[in-house]
Design an enzyme around this catalytic site. Structure first.
Site, short mmCIF file in Angstrom:
data_model
loop_
_atom_site.label_atom_id
_atom_site.label_comp_id
_atom_site.label_asym_id
_atom_site.label_seq_id
_atom_site.Cartn_x
_atom_site.Cartn_y
_atom_site.Cartn_z
N ASP A 20 30.74 49.48 28.53
CA ASP A 20 30.85 49.55 29.99
C ASP A 20 32.00 50.49 30.31
O ASP A 20 33.17 50.11 30.20
CB ASP A 20 31.10 48.15 30.58
N HIS A 135 42.73 41.48 42.58
CA HIS A 135 41.41 41.66 43.20
C HIS A 135 40.61 40.36 43.31
O HIS A 135 39.59 40.33 43.98
CB HIS A 135 40.58 42.67 42.40
N ASP A 172 50.31 48.60 42.75
CA ASP A 172 49.13 49.01 41.99
C ASP A 172 48.38 50.05 42.83
O ASP A 172 48.45 50.02 44.05
CB ASP A 172 48.25 47.78 41.73
N HIS A 174 45.28 50.35 43.30
CA HIS A 174 44.10 49.81 43.98
C HIS A 174 44.53 48.81 45.06
O HIS A 174 45.58 48.17 44.93
CB HIS A 174 43.19 49.08 42.99
C1 X5A Z 1 43.72 45.52 38.34
C2 X5A Z 1 43.05 46.83 38.47
C3 X5A Z 1 40.99 48.06 38.83
C4 X5A Z 1 39.51 47.90 38.87
C5 X5A Z 1 38.86 49.26 38.96
C6 X5A Z 1 37.36 49.20 38.98
N1 X5A Z 1 41.71 46.82 38.67
N2 X5A Z 1 36.79 50.49 39.08
O1 X5A Z 1 43.68 47.86 38.36
ZN ZN Z 2 44.78 48.86 39.78
#
Ligand code: X5A
Ligand code: ZN
Length: 689
Positions: A20, A135, A172, A174
């Protein structure tokens, strides 16, 4: 008291069992790489090491539904096909038979860290965990995250420790939408996240990641999103975000604890983030947060997928937590247009909710909704305070940075403070008599013996800082010799080749110094008679009247100037009646130390020195400054003054900008190479398979 480092090797057990390309980034080597560099640098050994224990199901239940916890528990017995089928129910998630154990250890580590810091066993700390957490939702895994480590830690801090105001800083790359959803209507948790957004075209592709998502109901204004609409954001962009968005709100919020969702995919080299901030930037971000909440900063690892960049960045974070001065932040200090647009948009979206952002407009009817109830945290045991603290700090404190951490040279009645056996001997704290006399000859006020010996000591300290033998210092001189001493110290420093000296004068300086305005001295006088910008390097402004005004000046003027100028040495002179309260002076010193990489030399008048030493010594040594007390908004006059100063100074000092010059015009993000990365490290995209 050492920084807590919470970890357990079992957290390297979970791994991806099938192909993956999206999920393979989050692999066990991440923790192994971080730990081995922490050991190599001798940092792990300096920490209070705590072995993580699994969180209980009741603790998971602070955030997650019982059904979801049961479902994750069941994954322990699934075969590979079943694990894969379940993983596909979620966005960017994989399960492994060890996932439940690892994820409980990750939550447990975050909780132990919070317990260590809130009971006073450690001043601050870091939890090195996998899987990450920010997340994950109440009832769903998402983006490599299973349980929401930081959200559970925040709930735990409220419930078990009775806290009322918690700041979560999610650096982070994201958006931690899971944390946002969990606290969106909760005014006791201020959630700040910056994230790669690209106008919604970057994962997780959510409308609610934009700046106009500010929270719901009672929680309006307590969700702060700073979307980055271009890749390539660097040190200046991150600093601008802290100085002009996060820190003003954070001071107004006045948190009792700072939790960091510490993902390092926002650092240079990361394949997910595609940003440009160097590892050193994370030392600065950490130090900037350490002026809040009495220094109670708990960082919990989130993302970070370039092993070298991740490891370096974690080391920088730990060094900052340990109180080490430095590093110097290299590179351009000009934020890019796209970053400024983002900063402006979040300031505009949050302005109705925060008085510290209400600049230039008549303050609206909206009162500060920052919850102020709640008892102040007791002073934690073990932290030195008052005069005893200063005494303990006067000696040699060798750090990797320089052989002597802090040197103090006092005279007159306060000289006895320096008589601890560890201290630099009075005689030694001086340049040669002849040299001192030669320098002193030009000044009437320096002819007295007492002034002369004080001058010798001050010159010795300035010299020691410039040549790297001493990190910082405090010296006292007779009041009548202050201006002359400063004048001589500046001339001496320039004669030894100093290129950038920042002089911060608090209060009025009775003697107009005749210094060359050639760009080597940045002269900043706060508490002078009038507002005056004689040049981009000679600035004078009256004292702000309130705590809000003082914070505006500090975050909106002093720090941006200091970061833009990148001084080799900061000379601070503090008058006895400069009008700033001790906590204000302490905060200014604590913050100036950060862009100056620790190299601050304070010049006090001996009549008021013993009091100021107890204020300054702890913060120059890396301790958290005391709280400023209740937040009072800046007066319209102070806001106006700052606006006018900014308008004049922005062309030269770009970090003062809070909005893009051509707002609306899509400015292209200039990308100056940000200095060279540490030798031997190549921050190119690292193959992740
Ligand atoms: C914790 C973190 C990133 C998920 C990325 C999915 N998650 N494309 O950095
Ligand atoms: Zn991240």
């Amino acid at each position: 008291m050492a920084t807590a480092l919470v970890y357990h090797e079992d957290m390297t057990a979970a791994r991806l069992l099938w192909d993956d390309p999206e999920c393979e980034l989050e692999r066990p080597e991440r923790l192994a790489a971080v730990l081995s560099l922490l050991r190599l640098r001798g940092l792990e050994q300096r920490c209070l090491r705590l072995s993580a224990c699994e969180a209980s199901e009741a603790e998971l239940g602070l955030v997650h539904s019982p059904e979801y916890v049961a479902l994750v528990r069941e994954t322990q017995t699934l075969d590979e096909d079943e694990l894969r089928a379940l993983s596909e129910q979620y966005d960017a998630v994989y399960f492994h038979p060890s996932t439940f154990h690892c994820a409980r250890l990750a939550v447990g580590a975050a909780l132990q860290l919070v317990d260590a810091v809130l009971t006073g066993a450690a001043p601050n700390g870091l939890a090195l965990v996998r899987p990450p957490g920010h997340h994950s939702h109440r009832a769903a895994a998402n983006g490599f995250c299973v349980f929401n480590n930081v959200a559970i830690a925040a709930k735990h801090a409220k419930q078990k420790h009775g806290l009322h105001r918690i700041l979560i800083v999610d650096w982070d790359v994201h958006h931690g939408q899971g944390i946002q959803y969990i606290f969106e209507d909760d005014p006791s948790v201020l959630y700040f996240s910056w994230h790669r957004y690209e106008y919604g075209r970057f994962w997780p592709f959510l409308r609610e990641s934009d700046a106009d998502a500010v929270g719901q109901g009672q929680g309006r204004g307590f969700t702060v999103n700073l979307p980055w609409n271009q890749v390539g954001m660097g040190n200046a962009d991150y600093l601008a975000a802290f100085l002009h968005v996060l820190l003003p709100l954070a001071f107004e919020f006045n948190p009792e604890l700072v939790l960091v969702s510490a993902g390092f995919d926002s650092a240079i080299g990361d394949p997910e983030g595609q940003m440009q901030a160097t590892p050193e930037c994370f030392a600065h971000l950490t130090q900037l947060l350490q002026v809040l909440a009495g220094g109670r900063v708990c960082a919990v690892l989130e993302g970070g997928y370039h092993l070298d960049s991740l490891s370096e960045s974690v080391c920088m974070t730990v060094q900052a937590l340990l109180g080490d001065p430095g590093p110097v932040l290299q590179g351009s200090m000009e934020p890019c247009q796209s970053a400024l647009e983002s900063i402006q948009s979040v300031r505009a979206a949050q302005a109705p909710h925060w008085t510290s952002l209400q600049q230039g407009r008549a303050p609206g009817p909206s009162p500060s909704i920052c919850p102020t109830e709640g008892r102040p945290l007791p002073l934690l045991p073990g932290g030195p305070t008052g005069e005893a603290a200063a005494l303990g700090l006067l000696g040699f404190h060798p750090t990797p940075a320089s052989p002597v951490h802090m040197a103090v040279a006092l005279t007159g009645p306060s000289a006895t403070l320096a008589l601890s056996p560890e201290v630099l001997l009075q005689e030694e704290v001086s340049v040669g008599r002849q040299e001192t006399e030669a320098w002193a000859r030009q000044h009437e006020s320096l002819t007295q013996d007492k002034a002369l010996s004080a001058l010798g000591k001050f010159l010795f300290l300035a010299d020691g800082i410039l040549n790297g033998k001493v990190t910082c210092g405090i010296a006292a001189i007779p009041a009548c010799a202050k201006a002359a001493t400063l004048d001589v110290a500046i001339r001496q420093s320039l004669s030894r080749g100093a290129q950038r000296l920042l002089c911060l004068v608090l209060g009025e300086l009775d003697w107009p110094l005749d210094i060359a305005d050639d760009g080597r001295i940045l002269w900043l006088n706060i508490g002078g008679k009038e507002t005056a910008v004689r040049s981009a390097f000679h600035i004078s402004t009256p004292l702000p009247g309130t705590t809000g005004g003082f914070l505006n000046y500090t975050l909106g003027l002093v720090l941006p100037l200091a970061y833009s100028f990148q001084p080799e040495l900061v000379l601070v002179t503090v008058g006895p009646a400069q009008g700033l309260q001790d906590p204000h002076v302490a905060l200014l010193a604590a913050m100036l130390r950060i862009p100056a990489a620790g190299r601050v030399l304070a010049l006090l008048e001996e009549e008021s020195a013993s009091q100021l030493v107890t204020t300054l010594a702890p913060v120059l040594h890396g301790e958290a400054p005391p709280s400023l007390g209740p937040f009072l908004m800046a007066s319209p006059e102070d806001i106006q003054t700052l606006k006018c100063l900014r308008a004049q100074l922005e062309p030269r000092w770009k970090l003062l900008q809070v909005a893009s010059e051509a707002q609306g015009e899509a400015g292209s993000c200039h990308r100056v190479p940000l200095g060279k990365p540490p030798s031997g490290t190549n921050y190119t995209d690292q193959a992740c398979s």
